[in-house]
Design a protein around this motif. Structure first.
Motif, PDB file in Angstrom:
ATOM      1  N   MET A   1       2.064 -15.083   3.986  1.00 13.70           N
ATOM      2  CA  MET A   1       1.751 -13.826   3.319  1.00 13.70           C
ATOM      3  C   MET A   1       2.825 -13.547   2.270  1.00 13.70           C
ATOM      4  O   MET A   1       4.006 -13.710   2.517  1.00 13.70           O
ATOM      5  N   GLU A   2       2.415 -13.148   1.107  1.00 11.04           N
ATOM      6  CA  GLU A   2       3.337 -12.812   0.024  1.00 11.04           C
ATOM      7  C   GLU A   2       4.140 -11.562   0.399  1.00 11.04           C
ATOM      8  O   GLU A   2       3.630 -10.666   1.068  1.00 11.04           O
ATOM      9  N   VAL A   3       5.389 -11.516  -0.033  1.00 12.01           N
ATOM     10  CA  VAL A   3       6.304 -10.439   0.366  1.00 12.01           C
ATOM     11  C   VAL A   3       5.764  -9.052   0.024  1.00 12.01           C
ATOM     12  O   VAL A   3       5.883  -8.120   0.813  1.00 12.01           O
ATOM     13  N   ASP A   4       5.142  -8.895  -1.123  1.00 15.51           N
ATOM     14  CA  ASP A   4       4.637  -7.581  -1.528  1.00 15.51           C
ATOM     15  C   ASP A   4       3.538  -7.101  -0.573  1.00 15.51           C
ATOM     16  O   ASP A   4       3.529  -5.947  -0.157  1.00 15.51           O
ATOM     17  N   SER A   5       2.633  -7.991  -0.233  1.00 14.13           N
ATOM     18  CA  SER A   5       1.570  -7.651   0.716  1.00 14.13           C
ATOM     19  C   SER A   5       2.137  -7.378   2.096  1.00 14.13           C
ATOM     20  O   SER A   5       1.684  -6.466   2.791  1.00 14.13           O
ATOM     21  N   LEU A   6       3.120  -8.179   2.505  1.00 19.62           N
ATOM     22  CA  LEU A   6       3.765  -7.989   3.801  1.00 19.62           C
ATOM     23  C   LEU A   6       4.412  -6.610   3.884  1.00 19.62           C
ATOM     24  O   LEU A   6       4.261  -5.901   4.876  1.00 19.62           O
ATOM     25  N   LEU A   7       5.117  -6.216   2.826  1.00 26.44           N
ATOM     26  CA  LEU A   7       5.774  -4.909   2.822  1.00 26.44           C
ATOM     27  C   LEU A   7       4.744  -3.786   2.895  1.00 26.44           C
ATOM     28  O   LEU A   7       4.871  -2.872   3.714  1.00 26.44           O
TER      29      LEU A   7
ATOM     30  N   ALA B   1       9.226  -7.436  10.756  1.00 29.61           N
ATOM     31  CA  ALA B   1       8.478  -8.174   9.734  1.00 29.61           C
ATOM     32  C   ALA B   1       9.354  -9.179   8.980  1.00 29.61           C
ATOM     33  O   ALA B   1       8.858  -9.902   8.124  1.00 29.61           O
ATOM     34  N   GLY B   2      10.665  -9.200   9.282  1.00 31.18           N
ATOM     35  CA  GLY B   2      11.550 -10.175   8.643  1.00 31.18           C
ATOM     36  C   GLY B   2      12.393  -9.643   7.503  1.00 31.18           C
ATOM     37  O   GLY B   2      13.100 -10.408   6.838  1.00 31.18           O
ATOM     38  N   PHE B   3      12.349  -8.333   7.261  1.00 33.42           N
ATOM     39  CA  PHE B   3      13.202  -7.746   6.227  1.00 33.42           C
ATOM     40  C   PHE B   3      14.602  -7.567   6.809  1.00 33.42           C
ATOM     41  O   PHE B   3      14.771  -7.409   8.017  1.00 33.42           O
TER      42      PHE B   3
END
Length: 111
Positions: free
Chosen positions: A1-7, A81-83
């Motif tokens: 999943m792309e970071v923007d969508s994940l956020l 989520a990995g942030f």
């Protein structure tokens, strides 16, 4: 999943409205979150090739009521989520809008 969508998905999971850059609704909710990309940079170089990209985002929490639970839940959800590098900046009370505003800086490494 792309970071923007994940956020966006992670923030929406908190149960409050989420928008990129600004809340566009004329009648703003009592609590909401906005986010924006601040920086993207190549990192983890090996033989002059980047091995990863690090993204820095700013997440802004706005609320007209007690927001401490939201703050804690946000941190927990982002970590899960990995942030990382989650930094809460000083809270502000916006007299003109009546919102408490808490800026949050976060990072994410995409390999």
């Amino acid at each position: 999943m792309e970071v923007d969508s994940l956020l966006k998905t992670t923030l929406e999971g908190l149960g409050v409205p989420v928008e990129r850059l600004q809340m566009k609704k004329k009648e703003k909710p009592k609590t909401f979150i906005t986010y924006q990309l601040v920086l993207g940079r190549d990192t983890a170089f090996s033989d002059d090739e980047e091995g990863a990209e690090e993204f820095t985002y700013r997440v802004d929490l706005y609320s007209k009521r007690d927001y401490i639970a939201l703050l804690r839940n946000t941190k927990q959800a982002l970590k899960a989520a990995g942030f990382y590098g989650i930094t809460f900046d000083p809270e502000v009370f916006e007299n003109d809008t009546g919102y408490y505003h808490v800026p949050v800086e976060i990072k994410y490494m995409e390999v």
